[in-house]
Write an enzyme that holds these catalytic residues in place. Sequence first.
Site, short mmCIF file in Angstrom:
data_model
loop_
_atom_site.label_atom_id
_atom_site.label_comp_id
_atom_site.label_asym_id
_atom_site.label_seq_id
_atom_site.Cartn_x
_atom_site.Cartn_y
_atom_site.Cartn_z
N LYS A 175 0.82 -1.21 0.00
CA LYS A 175 0.00 0.00 0.00
C LYS A 175 0.86 1.26 0.00
CE LYS A 175 -4.28 -1.82 1.93
NZ LYS A 175 -5.27 -1.78 3.04
N ASN A 232 -7.03 -1.56 14.01
CA ASN A 232 -6.92 -2.55 15.07
C ASN A 232 -6.46 -1.92 16.39
OD1 ASN A 232 -3.75 -3.16 15.38
ND2 ASN A 232 -4.23 -2.86 13.20
N CYS A 277 -7.39 6.23 28.04
CA CYS A 277 -8.34 6.83 28.97
C CYS A 277 -9.77 6.41 28.64
CB CYS A 277 -8.25 8.35 28.93
SG CYS A 277 -6.79 9.07 29.68
N CYS A 298 -16.31 -10.52 8.18
CA CYS A 298 -15.96 -9.50 7.20
C CYS A 298 -16.67 -8.20 7.55
CB CYS A 298 -16.37 -9.96 5.79
SG CYS A 298 -16.00 -8.76 4.50
#
Length: 427
Positions: A175, A232, A277, A298
């Site tokens: 990418k 993620n 936090c 998916c």
Amino acid sequence: FLQPRGPLLPARAAPEQPPPAMDAGARWVPKGGGGWKGRAIGQGPQMGGGGGGGGGGKGGKSKDKGKSQGKSRMEWRPIGEAAGRKKIAEMSAEVRDDNPYSRLMALKRMGVVEDYDKIRTFTVLIVGIGGVGSVAAEMLTRCGIGKLILYDYDRVELANMNRLFFKPEQSGMSKVDASLSTLRGINPDVEFEVYNRNITTTDSYEQLLDRIEHGAVDGKGRVDLVLSCVDNYAARMTLNQACNELGQTWLESGVSENAVSSHIQTLIPGRYACFECAPPAVVASGGDERDIKREGVCAASLPTTMGITAGFLAQATLKYLLNFGTVSNFLGYDALGDFFPTYPMQPNPECGSSWCRRRQQEWRDKPKELAAVKREEPAVAATENEWGIFVEESSEGVAAEAPAEKVETSGSSVADLMASLKKLNFS
């Protein structure tokens, strides 16, 4: 050795070998007029090819000289070399059809930005060149940012084609390499650094810290802003740790699994809540962080939501760097209800990050006049302009300011906060 890009015509087969003095890695791209253009990595001479067979001799001329219709000519050019305009030394406000910056520089004449060409002095580091990060990088490139540093370790797939930016012929490329090729062609004035790295590994984390501290345009100073466009939890926590450790301001972004809601968040260590936090709901409730991204599921993806989120992110970046408008601490987007919540998120005094707690103490210890600094907006120009636009103050029709609703942020997740504010809005 040669990889096809676009539909290869049987009558125009690629030569068995690239021209001399060329490195491996040639690819084909369509050329206007039905011909083909080969592009190879590395510097080397341009070579002329033969006629209908598309074969390239050692500088030989076509036997069908003057009969260009239906024929092909082979040209070799280094990958990443911009086929468009040349570099521009200085931004100009001159209104010309061939000035790529005239409409951007008009922001100064309109009184929006005080000094737009200062954008060339800024460096932005983006982690995650996916549906949001790639589009944000393109927007900043078109705006003439001084330097972009890009991180990602994934490859372009055909499954990415429902999003913006990447093209089918880039499938299989990393990418960051695909982005570099596209972005250089859009604006050769921008400086780029790309890294095909997973920032959650120890070696890459140390390298990331170095680029944040020393990646500026001048090659010595710190970057001006970090953008998180990852998908993620581990990568977000890694960026949170790095920016808390260095005291680096950053913007975090995210799109929901069902693709109909998203957010961007400004994180100034010590002043606003860090990612730890106000973690995801699963983590905040004591669940397993691995459940955030479920195996075999998916996630949905809409180019509309991705594009809107990237626009918010790029806009906030410009406002922060060029010092105009208001940069929200948290800005959400609910596509189903056309709802855009925005509110401050105070840091958690009991945050699990020791670096966050340390930055909070540093912020509390600052003199009050510095801690309460508000970014000033440049005054609207009072001079006349060719469009006859002017701004005047008026108190007519201005409603009394409603008392501010307070949303409790301590220990809450981002999803909880959006739900709380939405209830307040519709109650």
